[in-house]
Design a protein around this motif. Structure first.
Motif, short mmCIF file in Angstrom:
data_model
loop_
_atom_site.label_atom_id
_atom_site.label_comp_id
_atom_site.label_asym_id
_atom_site.label_seq_id
_atom_site.Cartn_x
_atom_site.Cartn_y
_atom_site.Cartn_z
N SER A 140 10.35 19.47 -2.36
CA SER A 140 9.00 19.69 -1.84
C SER A 140 8.48 18.40 -1.23
O SER A 140 9.06 17.32 -1.44
N ALA A 141 7.36 18.51 -0.51
CA ALA A 141 6.75 17.31 0.07
C ALA A 141 6.32 16.34 -1.03
O ALA A 141 6.54 15.13 -0.93
N ALA A 142 5.72 16.86 -2.09
CA ALA A 142 5.27 16.00 -3.18
C ALA A 142 6.45 15.31 -3.87
O ALA A 142 6.37 14.12 -4.21
N ALA A 143 7.56 16.03 -4.04
CA ALA A 143 8.75 15.43 -4.65
C ALA A 143 9.33 14.34 -3.76
O ALA A 143 9.81 13.31 -4.25
N ALA A 144 9.27 14.55 -2.45
CA ALA A 144 9.77 13.54 -1.52
C ALA A 144 8.94 12.27 -1.59
O ALA A 144 9.48 11.16 -1.57
N VAL A 145 7.63 12.43 -1.67
CA VAL A 145 6.74 11.27 -1.76
C VAL A 145 7.01 10.49 -3.05
O VAL A 145 7.09 9.26 -3.04
N LEU A 146 7.17 11.19 -4.15
CA LEU A 146 7.42 10.52 -5.43
C LEU A 146 8.75 9.76 -5.41
O LEU A 146 8.81 8.59 -5.83
N ALA A 147 9.80 10.39 -4.91
CA ALA A 147 11.11 9.72 -4.84
C ALA A 147 11.04 8.50 -3.93
O ALA A 147 11.62 7.44 -4.24
N TYR A 148 10.33 8.63 -2.82
CA TYR A 148 10.18 7.52 -1.87
C TYR A 148 9.42 6.36 -2.53
O TYR A 148 9.84 5.20 -2.45
N ASN A 149 8.31 6.69 -3.21
CA ASN A 149 7.54 5.65 -3.89
C ASN A 149 8.37 4.91 -4.92
O ASN A 149 8.35 3.68 -4.99
N ARG A 150 9.10 5.67 -5.73
CA ARG A 150 9.90 5.03 -6.77
C ARG A 150 10.95 4.10 -6.18
O ARG A 150 11.18 2.99 -6.70
N ALA A 151 11.58 4.52 -5.10
CA ALA A 151 12.59 3.68 -4.47
C ALA A 151 11.98 2.39 -3.93
O ALA A 151 12.56 1.30 -4.07
N LEU A 152 10.79 2.50 -3.31
CA LEU A 152 10.14 1.31 -2.76
C LEU A 152 9.65 0.38 -3.87
O LEU A 152 9.74 -0.84 -3.73
N GLY A 192 0.82 -1.20 0.00
CA GLY A 192 0.00 0.00 0.00
C GLY A 192 0.86 1.25 0.00
O GLY A 192 1.57 1.52 0.98
N LEU A 193 0.82 1.99 -1.10
CA LEU A 193 1.57 3.24 -1.18
C LEU A 193 0.70 4.39 -0.67
O LEU A 193 0.39 5.33 -1.39
N ASP A 194 0.31 4.26 0.59
CA ASP A 194 -0.43 5.31 1.29
C ASP A 194 0.61 6.23 1.92
O ASP A 194 0.75 6.31 3.14
N THR A 195 1.35 6.90 1.06
CA THR A 195 2.61 7.51 1.47
C THR A 195 2.42 8.91 2.03
O THR A 195 2.18 9.87 1.29
N SER A 196 2.54 9.00 3.34
CA SER A 196 2.52 10.29 4.03
C SER A 196 3.96 10.76 4.24
O SER A 196 4.88 9.93 4.38
N THR A 197 4.16 12.06 4.27
CA THR A 197 5.50 12.57 4.58
C THR A 197 5.95 12.13 5.96
O THR A 197 7.15 12.06 6.23
N GLU A 198 5.00 11.79 6.83
CA GLU A 198 5.34 11.31 8.18
C GLU A 198 6.04 9.97 8.14
O GLU A 198 6.69 9.58 9.12
N TYR A 199 5.89 9.24 7.03
CA TYR A 199 6.47 7.91 6.92
C TYR A 199 7.86 7.91 6.28
O TYR A 199 8.50 6.86 6.18
N ILE A 200 8.30 9.07 5.84
CA ILE A 200 9.57 9.19 5.11
C ILE A 200 10.68 9.61 6.06
O ILE A 200 10.48 10.50 6.89
N PRO A 201 11.85 9.01 5.99
CA PRO A 201 12.95 9.41 6.87
C PRO A 201 13.24 10.91 6.74
O PRO A 201 13.21 11.46 5.63
N PRO A 202 13.50 11.59 7.85
CA PRO A 202 13.73 13.04 7.82
C PRO A 202 14.80 13.47 6.82
O PRO A 202 14.66 14.50 6.16
N ALA A 203 15.85 12.70 6.70
CA ALA A 203 16.92 13.07 5.77
C ALA A 203 16.42 13.09 4.33
O ALA A 203 16.85 13.92 3.52
N GLU A 204 15.51 12.16 3.99
CA GLU A 204 14.97 12.12 2.64
C GLU A 204 14.06 13.32 2.39
O GLU A 204 14.03 13.87 1.28
N LEU A 205 13.33 13.73 3.41
CA LEU A 205 12.47 14.91 3.28
C LEU A 205 13.30 16.17 3.04
O LEU A 205 12.95 17.00 2.20
N LYS A 206 14.38 16.30 3.77
CA LYS A 206 15.24 17.47 3.62
C LYS A 206 15.89 17.52 2.24
O LYS A 206 16.11 18.60 1.69
N ARG A 207 16.17 16.36 1.68
CA ARG A 207 16.86 16.29 0.40
C ARG A 207 15.94 16.71 -0.76
O ARG A 207 16.40 17.19 -1.79
#
Length: 301
Positions: A43-55, A25-40
């Protein structure tokens, strides 16, 4: 009645046979993303997309399909919907199957437009989730896409949430419970749109909430009675359901996918592996896959 079209439900059956029962389930909240990935990320939307692609990259070979819950993207506004569309496109590009968790339940022209929106264009998915409580005319407008494009749906039947007994368990004057009536209509629908592996183009959402005693008997009875319905099984992991609960709702080693979201998305937080979050997610999916397989074959090591 067997159709000459290849339904997506046939493809999902084959994906389960090859990869196991896990639906990530890619119910991807920014709360579920490691802080370092969010900082990198920019934007929040860009972080979610990068996280989804990696998973997706990490888990594709051990995952039957991906369920993408649109609410997590809608809350981010237009940028979130763009991330939603790009996530679907990436799954498709990698050869994965997509369940768009949108829980639509309207009728007539409105339903037809929802169907076009989610079975074609930017938001195209292989399956959607639907609510049946306005009646079968909330389901029928989606069927033309099954007949022409092989698209599928999972219709809410017996869910796993806290309030499921508020309505789904209401006793009917004609006998049985409300969820039984939904199941009866879905079984009829499946029989008229049957795929090559014996399951209808549209299946049902049946939850794997923790069970014991009479509840286990109920789950087994649902599976036996609904032999032509492929199940989307929520409730695993963070909601408390386990492999034994899920196994009750599977049939001959197949017949359903088991969804887990937070337990996979946040696997890095329980292992302390923020720097290898994708690997942690993959490992969680593998553990889940193997646990379900073991529950289906308790006599084998």
């Amino acid at each position: 009645m067997t159709s000459c079209i290849t339904y997506n439900m046939d493809r999902l059956f084959e994906a389960v046979a090859a990869k196991g029962h896990v639906c990530v389930g890619l119910d991807t909240s920014t709360e579920y993303i490691p802080p370092a990935e969010l900082k990198r990320a920019s934007s929040a939307a860009a972080a979610v997309l990068a996280y989804n692609r990696a998973l997706i990259d990490a888990s594709l070979d051990v995952t039957a399909c991906y369920k993408v819950q649109i609410a997590y993207y809608e809350e981010l506004g237009l940028a979130g919907l763009e991330t939603y569309a790009k996530t679907l496109a990436y799954i498709r590009e990698r050869g994965g199957l997509i369940i768009a968790d949108i829980k639509r339940g309207d009728i007539a022209d409105t339903a037809s437009r929802y169907a076009k929106a989610h079975f074609d264009g930017d938001f195209e998915a292989d399956f959607v989730t639907l609510s049946p409580y306005m009646g079968m005319d909330s389901i029928e407008p989606w069927l033309s896409w099954a007949k022409t494009k092989g698209k599928g749906a999972f219709v809410l039947m017996r869910t796993s949430n806290k309030g499921m007994r508020d309505f789904e368990y209401q006793e009917l004057k004609t006998g049985g419970r409300l969820y039984d009536a939904v199941g009866d209509r879905l079984s009829e629908l499946a029989a008229a749109h049957l795929g090559s592996h014996g399951y209808g183009a549209f299946g049902a959402v049946v939850g794997a909430d923790p069970k014991s005693g009479a509840e286990r008997e109920e789950a087994a009875a649902i599976r036996e009675k609904r032999s032509n319905l492929f199940f989307l099984i929520p409730g695993y992991g963070a909601q408390g359901g386990g492999a034994d609960d899920a196994a009750l709702l599977l049939r001959n080693g197949n017949g359903g996918v088991v969804n887990a979201s937070r337990s996979i998305l946040r696997a890095w937080s329980s292992t302390g592996a923020a720097n290898s979050f994708a690997e942690a997610a993959r490992n969680a999916a593998v553990v889940m896959r193997d646990a379900i397989k073991a529950a289906l074959n308790p006599g084998k090591k």
